[in-house]
Every structure is written in structure tokens, then in C-alpha cells.
Design an enzyme around this catalytic site. Structure first.
Site, PDB file in Angstrom:
ATOM      1  N   GLU A   1     -53.871 -30.677  -5.682  1.00  0.00           N
ATOM      2  CA  GLU A   1     -53.324 -31.800  -6.452  1.00  0.00           C
ATOM      3  C   GLU A   1     -54.299 -32.965  -6.584  1.00  0.00           C
ATOM      4  O   GLU A   1     -54.105 -33.851  -7.408  1.00  0.00           O
ATOM      5  CB  GLU A   1     -52.031 -32.348  -5.831  1.00  0.00           C
ATOM      6  CG  GLU A   1     -50.903 -31.367  -5.693  1.00  0.00           C
ATOM      7  CD  GLU A   1     -49.641 -32.005  -5.126  1.00  0.00           C
ATOM      8  OE1 GLU A   1     -49.639 -33.247  -4.880  1.00  0.00           O
ATOM      9  OE2 GLU A   1     -48.654 -31.283  -4.916  1.00  0.00           O
TER      10      GLU A   1
ATOM     11  N   GLU B   1     -55.441 -30.707  -9.535  1.00  0.00           N
ATOM     12  CA  GLU B   1     -55.013 -29.536 -10.316  1.00  0.00           C
ATOM     13  C   GLU B   1     -53.634 -29.077  -9.889  1.00  0.00           C
ATOM     14  O   GLU B   1     -53.156 -29.400  -8.810  1.00  0.00           O
ATOM     15  CB  GLU B   1     -56.018 -28.392 -10.185  1.00  0.00           C
ATOM     16  CG  GLU B   1     -56.585 -28.154  -8.799  1.00  0.00           C
ATOM     17  CD  GLU B   1     -55.594 -27.760  -7.738  1.00  0.00           C
ATOM     18  OE1 GLU B   1     -54.685 -26.956  -8.052  1.00  0.00           O
ATOM     19  OE2 GLU B   1     -55.711 -28.212  -6.592  1.00  0.00           O
TER      20      GLU B   1
END
Length: 353
Positions: free
Chosen positions: A318, A175
Site C-alpha cells: 500500500e 500499490e
């Protein structure tokens, strides 16, 4: 629950007990004391049950990075300004982010999905599933409408389905969204009845003064919106994020297709908690890669009933922790397929272990 989501969750089945038992028998036949590889053995058994085969191999692995902006950033809850979401999007798409580097090492593909960034990017590798240009400020009202939350969940389901149809055998959640630890903490509080003091962490590295402010903002969001813990879509719409909703859908889509999904950190965990609230059986398909440095993550994993494989103090997000976990999955997969058995190696004493 909404009919569209029920159509996704309906096919979620239990793991294959026969394959899991065969994996246990295989592990116990290898030239080592039973259980001596610790959590890796439990991982092998879980993966066998998920994939329906004693010795699964995951040749094609995909990291899905969902990106969205958060209106609550206007409350000053992050050390970084909101425009960093868009700036980092360019970095992901050019292959320069940490998850890109780690994914190349692990032989994984990174897919970047715009589910709710404020701005637009024109890039051939971008997957554009934008539902809304960022959420609204949850400290002043709902982050989004119920319909927008549902659209984001279903977009995540479709991304999972498309990846699996394209040959992906294991998914990793990732994300990007400045402010998303605030939304994740609010989700944890809403679903589990925790106080913000227990759930809110430092995110991108805020100081003590801003941490107290962030706790107050989450409390205000809960007081203003009264999210219903019995209705996960209500929680998502009132105090969630678009990328969190999309990750929820990704997890549910993976579970429905019997594909293991490796969870990254706190934000991915919040999405997994919503997925569990929607379909409790989906947790059987989740692998917790690590416990992060974010305060509420350990509590969150406990609520999910998942044991993290790594504890490295990571707090980048991430998908970085999830990608690192792929190496452990590769390791136990090779042990299962390449390690000698007591019989094949002519080693005696297996019956005494």
C-alpha cells in the site's frame, strides 16, 4: 527502447555532487562525531544530491497507490480472492486503509489510481487511468500486450509529472492488487535469472502447500512466456502487472524531474528493478524505505544497490513502509537545519574527532 520512454529517460541527470559535498561538510560541522547518525547521514547526502540543495525540506509529499487486478489469481496463488482489490479501493478512497492512517500522521496526501482494476468505481478522488480490466493469466500466456504495458508505464510517468507540477516535492510508491507478489517474483526471476524458489514468498500469508503451488505457477509463467531479460518492456508485458508497470513509469518520471521517490516493499521494488533496466541512472533517485517480510525483497534491493532504512517485517504494501520512512526523512532534515555546529555552540575538539 520505445521512443516515448526514451523521451522520459533522456533528461535523467546525475545527482548534484556539489550539493552532496556541501551536505557532508554540514554534517561534519555539527556537534556530534562524524558518521554517528549512521544511515541517516548517508540519507541526508543522497537527498541533497537529488534535490540539488544542502538542506532540502519536503513540505508537500504524495503517496501514489496504483491499483490493478491480476489474471494469475485464477491459479489460486493468493489467500484472498480477487474481488478484494475492488473492495479495498473503496477503503482507500474513503481514507480507511493503513496507508491513509499513516499518511495523515506524516502529513502526506494519498492519490489512488485505477490503472487496471476489473471493475469500475465512481468517486471524485479516483484518478482513472485504466489501461485494461486486469491482466490475463501469465501462467497460460502473456499478462498483457506490449502496447498495454507501454501505456501503463507512460500513465505512471504522467501521474508523476502531474504531481510534481502540483507542488509535490517527494513521492512514495504504493500499490493494491491481489496476486501482485506473484507477478513481482516472476519479474525478479526474469530480470535477474533467479529460480522461483529464491524469489517467491508467502504474499498475503499462504501456507506451505500453496507456497509450493505458487512457485510452480511462477515457473510455468516463465516457461510459457520466455520473457527477455534484455527487454524490460517484454518482461513487464509477459509476467508483470499493470500497477507494476505504472509504478515503473512513476519512478522514471520522478527521476526525470529530480524528485526523490521512496520505494515501499516488494512490488514497488519489482517496478524499480524494471526502471533500473530501462534507465540505470534512475536508481540514484530511489530511497529504499524498508526490507519487507517477502522472501525476494532483500535480494531485489541488493540487485538495485539500495540499503533499506527499516527492517520491521512489514508485508502489507500500500505504501505503508514508504510513509513510515518519511518520518526519518523529516528527522534528518531537521538535524541538518536546526542542530548546532561546533562553532555556533562554542564546543571545542571538533578537529580531534
Amino acid at each position: 527502447m520505445i521512443k516515448e520512454i526514451e523521451a522520459v529517460t533522456g533528461p535523467i541527470a546525475q545527482p548534484d555532487e556539489k550539493a552532496a559535498l556541501q551536505a557532508v561538510q554540514r554534517l561534519n560541522s555539527l556537534t556530534k562525531p562524524p558518521g554517528s547518525l549512521g544511515q541517516l547521514e548517508a540519507l541526508a547526502v543522497r537527498l541533497a544530491g537529488i534535490s540539488g540543495t544542502e538542506q532540502p525540506v519536503y513540505a508537500k509529499r504524495t503517496v501514489v497507490v496504483m491499483a490493478g487486478d491480476h489474471g494469475v489469481c485464477c491459479e489460486g496463488v493468493s489467500a484472498f480472492p480477487q474481488e478484494v482489490t475492488m473492495q479495498m479501493a473503496d477503503n482507500f478512497l474513503s481514507g480507511g486503509a493503513a496507508v491513509n492512517v499513516l499518511a495523515r500522521q506524516a502529513g502526506a496526501e494519498v492519490k489512488f489510481v485505477d490503472i487496471g482494476m476489473i471493475g469500475d468505481i465512481d468517486h471524485p478522488e479516483l484518478i482513472n487511468r485504466k489501461v485494461k480490466r486486469g491482466t490475463d493469466n501469465m501462467a497460460a500466456g502473456p499478462a498483457m500486450s506490449r502496447e498495454e504495458a507501454l501505456s501503463a508505464v507512460l500513465a505512471g510517468v504522467r501521474v508523476a509529472q502531474e504531481a510534481v507540477a502540483g507542488g509535490t516535492e517527494i513521492l512514495v510508491t504504493g500499490e493494491m492488487g491481489i496476486g501482485n507478489t506473484t507477478a513481482s517474483a516472476a519479474i525478479l526471476c526474469a530480470l535477474e535469472g533467479l529460480s522461483p524458489e529464491m524469489a517467491v514468498g508467502r504474499g498475503t500469508g499462504i501456507d506451505n502447500e500453496r507456497l509450493l503451488h505458487k512457485i510452480a505457477v511462477v515457473q510455468r509463467a516463465l516457461d510459457v512466456n520466455w520473457p527477455d531479460p534484455a527487454d524490460p518492456l517484454d518482461v513487464l508485458s509477459k509476467v508483470g502487472g499493470l500497477e507494476i508497470a505504472a509504478l515503473t513509469g512513476l519512478i522514471l518520471g520522478a527521476a526525470a524531474s529530480r524528485t526523490p521517490v521512496v520505494l515501499d516493499g516488494f512490488i514497488s521494488g519489482a517496478a524499480a528493478l524494471v526502471a533500473k533496466a530501462v534507465a540505470p541512472e534512475s536508481t540514484a533517485f530511489m530511497i529504499a524505505s524498508h526490507v519487507s517480510g517477502e522472501q525476494g525483497h532483500r535480494l531485489l534491493l541488493k540487485r538495485l544497490g539500495l540499503e533499506p532504512l527499516l527492517d520491521l517485517g512489514l508485508r502489507l504494501g500500500e505504501g505503508t513502509g514508504g510513509v513510515l520512512c518519511l518520518h526519518l526523512i523529516d528527522s534528518i532534515s531537521r538535524v541538518m537545519s536546526e542542530m548546532a555546529t561546533f562553532e555556533s555552540a562554542g564546543v571545542s575538539g571538533a578537529d580531534k574527532l
